[in-house]
Design a protein around this motif. Structure first.
Motif, PDB file in Angstrom:
ATOM      1  N   ARG A   1      -0.450   2.454   2.063  1.00  0.00           N
ATOM      2  CA  ARG A   1       0.892   1.870   1.907  1.00  0.00           C
ATOM      3  C   ARG A   1       1.489   1.534   3.259  1.00  0.00           C
ATOM      4  NH1 ARG A   1       2.950   6.330  -1.777  1.00  0.00           N
ATOM      5  NH2 ARG A   1       1.017   6.510  -2.907  1.00  0.00           N
ATOM      6  N   LEU A   2       1.227   2.378   4.234  1.00  0.00           N
ATOM      7  CA  LEU A   2       1.684   2.113   5.599  1.00  0.00           C
ATOM      8  C   LEU A   2       1.041   0.820   6.111  1.00  0.00           C
ATOM      9  CD1 LEU A   2       3.363   3.471   7.907  1.00  0.00           C
ATOM     10  CD2 LEU A   2       1.207   4.437   8.697  1.00  0.00           C
ATOM     11  N   GLY A   3      -0.242   0.642   5.835  1.00  0.00           N
ATOM     12  CA  GLY A   3      -0.947  -0.567   6.245  1.00  0.00           C
ATOM     13  C   GLY A   3      -0.444  -1.809   5.538  1.00  0.00           C
ATOM     14  N   ILE A   4      -0.210  -1.701   4.237  1.00  0.00           N
ATOM     15  CA  ILE A   4       0.308  -2.844   3.467  1.00  0.00           C
ATOM     16  C   ILE A   4       1.631  -3.306   4.061  1.00  0.00           C
ATOM     17  CG2 ILE A   4       1.290  -3.561   1.243  1.00  0.00           C
ATOM     18  CD1 ILE A   4      -0.791  -1.586  -0.063  1.00  0.00           C
ATOM     19  N   MET A   5       2.533  -2.358   4.269  1.00  0.00           N
ATOM     20  CA  MET A   5       3.848  -2.728   4.799  1.00  0.00           C
ATOM     21  C   MET A   5       3.753  -3.265   6.225  1.00  0.00           C
ATOM     22  SD  MET A   5       6.071  -2.577   2.454  1.00  0.00           S
ATOM     23  CE  MET A   5       7.520  -2.861   3.457  1.00  0.00           C
ATOM     24  N   SER A   6       2.870  -2.695   7.036  1.00  0.00           N
ATOM     25  CA  SER A   6       2.704  -3.187   8.407  1.00  0.00           C
ATOM     26  C   SER A   6       2.261  -4.646   8.402  1.00  0.00           C
ATOM     27  CB  SER A   6       1.673  -2.333   9.155  1.00  0.00           C
ATOM     28  OG  SER A   6       2.129  -1.013   9.288  1.00  0.00           O
TER      29      SER A   6
ATOM     30  N   HIS B   1      -1.738   1.182  -4.936  1.00  0.00           N
ATOM     31  CA  HIS B   1      -0.740   1.325  -3.861  1.00  0.00           C
ATOM     32  C   HIS B   1       0.275   0.177  -3.860  1.00  0.00           C
ATOM     33  CE1 HIS B   1      -2.224   4.980  -2.107  1.00  0.00           C
ATOM     34  NE2 HIS B   1      -3.460   4.503  -2.219  1.00  0.00           N
ATOM     35  N   THR B   2      -0.163  -1.024  -4.214  1.00  0.00           N
ATOM     36  CA  THR B   2       0.810  -2.117  -4.298  1.00  0.00           C
ATOM     37  C   THR B   2       1.757  -1.889  -5.475  1.00  0.00           C
ATOM     38  OG1 THR B   2      -0.788  -3.500  -5.496  1.00  0.00           O
ATOM     39  CG2 THR B   2      -0.592  -3.855  -3.109  1.00  0.00           C
ATOM     40  N   LYS B   3       1.251  -1.339  -6.565  1.00  0.00           N
ATOM     41  CA  LYS B   3       2.127  -1.028  -7.706  1.00  0.00           C
ATOM     42  C   LYS B   3       3.168   0.022  -7.327  1.00  0.00           C
ATOM     43  CE  LYS B   3      -1.096  -2.309 -11.326  1.00  0.00           C
ATOM     44  NZ  LYS B   3      -2.056  -1.856 -12.319  1.00  0.00           N
ATOM     45  N   ALA B   4       2.757   1.003  -6.534  1.00  0.00           N
ATOM     46  CA  ALA B   4       3.699   2.042  -6.092  1.00  0.00           C
ATOM     47  C   ALA B   4       4.806   1.436  -5.231  1.00  0.00           C
ATOM     48  CB  ALA B   4       2.958   3.141  -5.328  1.00  0.00           C
ATOM     49  N   LEU B   5       4.442   0.532  -4.340  1.00  0.00           N
ATOM     50  CA  LEU B   5       5.453  -0.116  -3.494  1.00  0.00           C
ATOM     51  C   LEU B   5       6.333  -1.060  -4.298  1.00  0.00           C
ATOM     52  CD1 LEU B   5       3.274  -0.819  -0.331  1.00  0.00           C
ATOM     53  CD2 LEU B   5       5.175   0.809  -0.504  1.00  0.00           C
TER      54      LEU B   5
END
Length: 98
Positions: free
Chosen positions: A17-22, A49-53
């Motif tokens: 999730r940290l990587g996705i947002m970065s 993880h995209t569903k969680a975000l």
């Protein structure tokens, strides 16, 4: 004494999730394949993880067709960008304290 980790956002605890947002902070959007390749994760792992975000309203998921192929793109929301900036700021403050 104030809790020094209170502003660390649990939604960004996981490295994926940290990587996705970065990635989404420095790009207008990113598609599924790009995120998968950059992060080196499986389809299922990325999807969860995209569903969680998305559930936190930190990213928006857009599905469309390019020609006859489905394409899923991810965009950081205004709320998501602010939450991520706050998270990074909290980490920086934590590091500076020690």
């Amino acid at each position: 004494m104030k809790n020094i980790i209170q502003n660390i956002n649990k939604a960004f605890d996981h490295r994926i999730r940290l990587g996705i947002m970065s990635i989404l902070m420095v790009n207008e959007s990113a598609d599924f394949t790009t995120l998968k390749e950059l992060l080196g994760v499986t389809d299922g792992n990325l999807a969860s993880h995209t569903k969680a975000l998305e559930a936190e309203n930190y990213i928006k998921i857009e599905k469309q067709f390019i020609g006859k192929k489905p394409n899923t793109s991810y965009i950081a929301t205004k709320e998501g960008k602010q939450a991520f900036r706050d998270h990074i700021e909290a980490l920086e403050k934590l590091i500076a304290k020690n």
